[in-house]
Design a protein around this motif. Structure first.
Motif, PDB file in Angstrom:
ATOM      1  N   ASN A   1      -8.273  10.075  -1.680  1.00 50.38           N
ATOM      2  CA  ASN A   1      -8.818   8.713  -2.447  1.00 50.38           C
ATOM      3  C   ASN A   1      -7.975   7.893  -2.492  1.00 50.38           C
ATOM      4  O   ASN A   1      -8.463   6.527  -1.790  1.00 50.38           O
ATOM      5  N   TRP A   2      -6.777   7.468  -2.267  1.00 49.09           N
ATOM      6  CA  TRP A   2      -5.944   6.575  -1.529  1.00 49.09           C
ATOM      7  C   TRP A   2      -6.163   6.184  -0.550  1.00 49.09           C
ATOM      8  O   TRP A   2      -6.547   5.016  -0.743  1.00 49.09           O
TER       9      TRP A   2
ATOM     10  N   VAL B   1      -9.405   5.594   0.403  1.00 51.76           N
ATOM     11  CA  VAL B   1     -10.349   5.365   0.477  1.00 51.76           C
ATOM     12  C   VAL B   1     -10.528   4.021  -0.450  1.00 51.76           C
ATOM     13  O   VAL B   1     -10.750   2.755  -0.139  1.00 51.76           O
ATOM     14  N   ASP B   2      -9.553   4.046  -2.000  1.00 49.63           N
ATOM     15  CA  ASP B   2      -9.700   3.066  -2.811  1.00 49.63           C
ATOM     16  C   ASP B   2      -8.353   2.027  -2.248  1.00 49.63           C
ATOM     17  O   ASP B   2      -8.322   0.984  -2.875  1.00 49.63           O
ATOM     18  N   GLN B   3      -7.061   2.164  -1.396  1.00 53.48           N
ATOM     19  CA  GLN B   3      -5.856   0.990  -1.180  1.00 53.48           C
ATOM     20  C   GLN B   3      -6.808   0.483   0.279  1.00 53.48           C
ATOM     21  O   GLN B   3      -6.280  -0.237   0.371  1.00 53.48           O
TER      22      GLN B   3
ATOM     23  N   GLN C   1       0.620  -1.381   0.105  1.00 57.52           N
ATOM     24  CA  GLN C   1       0.378   0.280  -0.095  1.00 57.52           C
ATOM     25  C   GLN C   1       0.914   1.379   0.269  1.00 57.52           C
ATOM     26  O   GLN C   1       0.644   1.639  -0.632  1.00 57.52           O
TER      27      GLN C   1
ATOM     28  N   TRP D   1      -9.404   1.059   3.060  1.00 58.48           N
ATOM     29  CA  TRP D   1     -10.496   0.915   2.459  1.00 58.48           C
ATOM     30  C   TRP D   1     -11.353  -0.141   2.027  1.00 58.48           C
ATOM     31  O   TRP D   1     -12.279  -0.369   2.894  1.00 58.48           O
ATOM     32  N   SER D   2     -10.989   0.190   0.447  1.00 65.62           N
ATOM     33  CA  SER D   2     -11.536  -1.410   0.060  1.00 65.62           C
ATOM     34  C   SER D   2     -10.980  -2.697   0.446  1.00 65.62           C
ATOM     35  O   SER D   2     -11.807  -3.220  -0.462  1.00 65.62           O
TER      36      SER D   2
ATOM     37  N   ARG E   1     -16.838   9.381   0.985  1.00 58.91           N
ATOM     38  CA  ARG E   1     -16.845   8.033   0.217  1.00 58.91           C
ATOM     39  C   ARG E   1     -16.562   6.756   1.379  1.00 58.91           C
ATOM     40  O   ARG E   1     -17.170   5.471   0.483  1.00 58.91           O
TER      41      ARG E   1
END
Length: 440
Positions: free
Chosen positions: A168-169, A171-173, A110, A175-176, A235
């Motif tokens: 956004n990272w 969220v995308d990396q 990550q 939390w996802s 998000r």
């Protein structure tokens, strides 16, 4: 068991007896279905090994590095939740300190994504997003790292500021992965006190701005942090977001704050200020439900010594003056510890039950003891629960407290002199100490 009564106590401290109890203070309503007390946490940042599930399952909040999502099978997290249904898992994230180098991709997957490393030493991370002066010097707030620029006036790359990219990272990396209940944001404040430059060029215009124009409420750094929180919250509406550092709670974007070296008289010049701020922020309306405040204290005493156990009682008692989670750590953040007061010497998790005053506020902390909460005078505080009472002495002098009904000391193994199981009608609380009593 019956509720502990809330009549006024007397404190022997060579001072006049307390005045009759005033009308109860009306603090904000509490959150529904809150966990019983005490609430505990661990802030475990070792990068190489995790404690076994049975050890982590002793705590209500577990903060570990977000990279563990790629190092352990999902079954590890699933089993932890089975063993401890109360647990909330927070992923530790630091989007401020850019490292000089990383190890293998498998180990730092990550962080490779965040800092755009192509190998352990080569990164394509935009230099415009690193804090620097107009003369080209880089800003650092932690050894062997460079500080990223979270201001909302930072140069845009591909139409985004770094704060927007970082949000956004997360969220995308992180939390996802679906493994976490929330995110712990380290180095996340209205200002960065550890920065080694007090002037730097925040917008790339060739002019260095001074600290007073960078940090503080309404200034570029705080606005950038707020923008990042708004993006994450939009998000991740159900995520628990907790911030470290000197971060104000704004518009219910965050669920709470973390206090390191909480109320520690050996680490703070004004330990009581921590207690005041903790009670105030945790009872306010700016945090999001559920409120998650975490206090952290290192041992800073010889293991298994009387001083270690005294400090543990003091910090846990201070944390119980509101509804936070206490994270006791050993010599550093790679050693978990546990004390008799956390489960009542074997009585079980949450052995104190629900508090009589559900959500204390600063007025209640400062006021005389009434309605199960308040000051007994001269730095001594009391909070009552369904199944017991907690006393806190923040002064440098031992205080004798007369109880309004017989209560029983815990029966513990770590400090059997203090926790001897005796039923008492008065107690002496040593300087900078706490005492845990349960209904007989």
């Amino acid at each position: 068991m019956t509720l502990v009564t809330a009549s006024v106590l007397s404190v022997s401290c060579d001072a006049p007896a307390p005045a009759p109890a005033p009308e109860p203070v009306r603090c904000p309503p509490a959150e529904p279905q809150s966990l019983t007390s005490p609430r505990t946490a661990t802030y475990y940042l070792d990068q190489h090994v995790l404690p076994p599930i049975e050890e982590l399952a002793r705590y209500d909040v577990v903060i570990i590095d977000h990279e563990w999502a790629h190092r352990l099978p999902r079954s590890f997290f699933d089993q932890l939740r089975i063993v401890d249904p109360r647990v909330r898992l927070l992923a530790y994230v630091n989007v401020v300190d850019h490292p000089d180098q990383l190890g293998t991709y498998d180990y730092w997957e990550q962080r490779y994504a965040l800092w755009q490393f192509q190998s352990s030493t080569e990164s394509t991370f935009p230099e415009q997003w690193l804090a620097g002066t107009s003369t080209g010097s880089r800003v650092s707030q932690w050894p062997n790292t460079l500080m990223a620029n979270l201001t909302d006036t930072a140069p845009r790359v591909d139409g985004r500021t770094y704060a927007e990219y970082a949000a956004n990272w997360v969220v995308d990396q992180v939390w996802s992965t679906g493994l976490w209940d929330g995110i712990f944001l380290d180095v996340w404040g209205d200002r960065i006190f550890g920065a080694d430059h007090d002037r730097w060029d925040i917008d790339g215009d060739g002019t260095d701005e001074p600290d007073e124009e960078i940090y503080g409420f309404g200034n570029p750094w705080e606005r950038g942090v707020t923008r990042a929180e708004q993006l994450m919250r939009a998000r991740m509406p159900g995520a628990i977001l907790v911030a470290n550092g000197d971060r104000s709670l704004r518009d219910q974007q965050l669920n709470g704050r973390v206090w390191e070296s909480f109320a520690d008289p050996y680490a703070r010049t004004e330990p009581l200020a921590d207690l005041d701020r903790y009670v105030a922020l945790s009872s306010g309306q700016d945090h999001r439900v559920p409120g998650v405040s975490v206090t952290i204290d290192k041992r800073r005493a010889a293991p298994a010594s009387p001083r270690e156990f005294q400090r543990a009682r003091y910090f846990l008692a201070a944390t119980l003056m509101q509804n936070g989670y206490w994270a006791p750590m050993g010599a550093d953040y790679s050693e978990t510890v546990y004390y008799d007061e956390m489960d009542g010497g074997g009585l079980g998790r949450g052995y104190l039950g629900q508090p009589v005053m559900a959500n204390p506020c600063p007025a209640a902390l400062d006021g005389s003891y009434a309605d199960g909460y308040g000051s007994l005078g001269d730095g001594v505080f009391r909070r009552d629960f369904e199944h017991g009472t907690v006393l806190l002495n923040t002064s440098g002098t031992a205080r004798e407290v007369s109880l309004d009904q017989p209560l029983r000391r815990l029966r513990g193994t770590q400090d059997p002199v203090t926790n001897n199981g005796e039923t008492v009608e008065s107690v002496t609380v040593p300087a900078y100490d706490g005492l845990f009593l349960v209904n007989p």
